[in-house]
Design a protein around this motif. Structure first.
Motif, PDB file in Angstrom:
ATOM      1  N   ASN A 170       0.980  -1.384   0.012  1.00 37.17           N
ATOM      2  CA  ASN A 170      -0.059   0.286  -0.494  1.00 37.17           C
ATOM      3  C   ASN A 170       0.619   1.345  -0.280  1.00 37.17           C
ATOM      4  OD1 ASN A 170      -1.906   2.018   1.510  1.00 37.17           O
ATOM      5  ND2 ASN A 170      -3.300   0.616   0.322  1.00 37.17           N
ATOM      6  N   VAL A 171       0.471   2.415   1.035  1.00 38.37           N
ATOM      7  CA  VAL A 171       1.921   3.736   0.854  1.00 38.37           C
ATOM      8  C   VAL A 171       2.554   3.329   1.697  1.00 38.37           C
ATOM      9  CG1 VAL A 171      -0.328   5.119   0.554  1.00 38.37           C
ATOM     10  CG2 VAL A 171       0.108   4.476   2.793  1.00 38.37           C
ATOM     11  N   GLY A 172       3.175   2.328   2.280  1.00 40.07           N
ATOM     12  CA  GLY A 172       3.891   1.997   2.862  1.00 40.07           C
ATOM     13  C   GLY A 172       4.367   2.268   4.521  1.00 40.07           C
ATOM     14  N   LYS A 178       8.255   0.733   6.618  1.00 42.06           N
ATOM     15  CA  LYS A 178       8.534   1.890   6.996  1.00 42.06           C
ATOM     16  C   LYS A 178       8.788   0.939   8.861  1.00 42.06           C
ATOM     17  CE  LYS A 178       7.595   6.099   7.182  1.00 42.06           C
ATOM     18  NZ  LYS A 178       6.864   7.595   6.594  1.00 42.06           N
ATOM     19  N   MET A 179       7.493   0.352   8.864  1.00 45.36           N
ATOM     20  CA  MET A 179       7.879  -0.301  10.675  1.00 45.36           C
ATOM     21  C   MET A 179       8.311  -1.523  10.613  1.00 45.36           C
ATOM     22  SD  MET A 179       6.526  -3.321  12.217  1.00 45.36           S
ATOM     23  CE  MET A 179       4.980  -3.732  11.570  1.00 45.36           C
ATOM     24  N   LEU A 180       8.574  -2.341   9.426  1.00 41.55           N
ATOM     25  CA  LEU A 180       9.917  -2.927   9.497  1.00 41.55           C
ATOM     26  C   LEU A 180      10.936  -3.221   9.338  1.00 41.55           C
ATOM     27  CD1 LEU A 180       8.186  -5.591   6.389  1.00 41.55           C
ATOM     28  CD2 LEU A 180       8.047  -5.944   9.111  1.00 41.55           C
ATOM     29  N   ASN A 185      16.827   3.444   2.763  1.00 42.65           N
ATOM     30  CA  ASN A 185      17.326   2.237   1.237  1.00 42.65           C
ATOM     31  C   ASN A 185      17.136   1.350   1.472  1.00 42.65           C
ATOM     32  OD1 ASN A 185      18.370   4.864   0.068  1.00 42.65           O
ATOM     33  ND2 ASN A 185      20.642   5.120   2.048  1.00 42.65           N
ATOM     34  N   SER A 186      17.298   0.956   2.290  1.00 37.61           N
ATOM     35  CA  SER A 186      16.774  -0.688   2.572  1.00 37.61           C
ATOM     36  C   SER A 186      14.956  -1.056   2.100  1.00 37.61           C
ATOM     37  CB  SER A 186      16.907  -1.427   3.929  1.00 37.61           C
ATOM     38  OG  SER A 186      16.113  -0.220   4.995  1.00 37.61           O
ATOM     39  N   VAL A 187      14.260  -0.001   1.519  1.00 34.89           N
ATOM     40  CA  VAL A 187      13.098  -0.378   1.000  1.00 34.89           C
ATOM     41  C   VAL A 187      13.461  -0.203  -0.513  1.00 34.89           C
ATOM     42  CG1 VAL A 187      10.946  -0.194   0.950  1.00 34.89           C
ATOM     43  CG2 VAL A 187      11.436   0.309   2.707  1.00 34.89           C
ATOM     44  N   VAL A 188      12.786  -1.382  -0.936  1.00 32.70           N
ATOM     45  CA  VAL A 188      13.125  -1.610  -2.518  1.00 32.70           C
ATOM     46  C   VAL A 188      11.283  -1.906  -3.089  1.00 32.70           C
ATOM     47  CG1 VAL A 188      13.888  -2.490  -4.346  1.00 32.70           C
ATOM     48  CG2 VAL A 188      15.321  -2.894  -2.969  1.00 32.70           C
ATOM     49  N   VAL A 219       8.734   6.125   1.025  1.00 32.16           N
ATOM     50  CA  VAL A 219      10.573   5.034   1.481  1.00 32.16           C
ATOM     51  C   VAL A 219      11.552   6.049   1.331  1.00 32.16           C
ATOM     52  CG1 VAL A 219       8.737   3.098   2.408  1.00 32.16           C
ATOM     53  CG2 VAL A 219       9.719   4.048  -0.407  1.00 32.16           C
ATOM     54  N   LYS A 220      11.134   7.283   0.461  1.00 28.05           N
ATOM     55  CA  LYS A 220      12.510   7.554  -1.095  1.00 28.05           C
ATOM     56  C   LYS A 220      13.580   8.220  -0.092  1.00 28.05           C
ATOM     57  CE  LYS A 220      11.003  12.728  -0.607  1.00 28.05           C
ATOM     58  NZ  LYS A 220      11.313  12.904   0.933  1.00 28.05           N
TER      59      LYS A 220
END
Length: 265
Positions: free
Chosen positions: A64-66, A70-72, A102-105, A98-99
């Motif tokens: 969804n919107v992330g 972000k919690m992860l 860096n660890s979220v793709v 999530v911009k």
């Protein structure tokens, strides 16, 4: 005694019993954790416990919107998180949110049993986008959109993933199909844990809880229901087919320490 029982049963369909039945249903929903708030339904606790195992790869299916991604990241800062969101407008919001992580793709695709394109039903709320037309509820789809779908096995090959620590699937009814898309990784026990949603939408999809149990048990995974402070690993029983949801988790039966930690309060 038999006459008393019959008299009692003949009068159970009364106003008084109707109110008691409503209270009973409400208490049962509370007890069975019909709760989609990750901060109180046990999902947050799962990741507090999982953090001790230092996961390296997590898949957020239905990002969804992330917010979940972000919690992860807060709990698993050194983990690569692949956030799947197939709806373009929602994906754009996800990317913006999530911009700075860096660890979220972010991946503009949905997870499915194979690689294909399908129409997804859109609703006023982005959280309800579904491959299925919801029946029996108050939500009505206002449009459709063609989306790209990919199997978990194909994605793993493309990204050279030979081990996945955790998969979260919140796909508005497509969870079963997405799990089947990880067939090769499941066969090789290369996935430690899969969290999936189960609820009223499963009446529409015709995928019962027993279908998830049979699929995952066949690959050597123990299935449990997520509660606020623990995971209750349990064998399938008809009484659990209540469509209350919200979340179950399947853990590789060889991950005995992880199972022990998850089921402890």
């Amino acid at each position: 005694m038999k006459k008393i029982k019959r008299a009692f049963k003949r009068n159970t369909h009364s106003y008084c019993f109707k109110q008691l039945a409503g209270l009973g249903r409400a208490l049962n929903r509370l007890y069975e954790n019909r709760n989609h708030d990750i901060y109180s339904n046990g999902e947050l606790i799962i990741h507090k416990k999982l953090a001790a195992f230092k996961p390296k790869v997590i898949i957020d299916g239905g990002a969804n919107v992330g917010n979940y991604s972000k919690m992860l990241n807060r709990f698993h800062a050194d983990c690569t998180i692949y956030a799947f969101e197939p709806v373009k407008s929602t994906f754009d919001t996800l990317v913006a949110n999530v911009k700075d992580i860096n660890s979220v793709v972010a991946v503009n695709k949905g997870l499915f049993v194979n690689n294909c394109q399908k129409e997804i039903h859109l609703f006023d709320s982005s959280t309800h986008s579904s491959l299925f037309e919801l029946k029996g509820g108050k939500k009505v789809s206002n449009e459709t959109q063609t989306i790209e779908l990919i199997s978990g096995d194909s994605f793993a090959i493309e990204n050279k993933l030979d081990q996945i620590d955790f998969i979260k699937l919140d796909l508005e009814g497509a969870e079963y199909d997405a799990i089947r898309g990880f067939e090769n990784l499941l066969k090789s026990k290369s996935i430690k844990a899969i969290q999936f949603e189960y609820g009223y939408i499963n009446i529409t999809t015709k995928k019962l809880l027993i279908d998830y149990y049979e699929l995952l048990n066949a690959y050597g995974y123990k299935v449990g229901k997520i509660f606020p402070k623990t995971v209750e690993f349990r064998k399938y029983d008809f009484k659990y087919e209540d469509f209350l949801g919200p979340n179950f988790i399947a853990v590789n039966e060889d991950e005995t320490e992880l199972i022990h930690v998850l089921e402890n309060r």
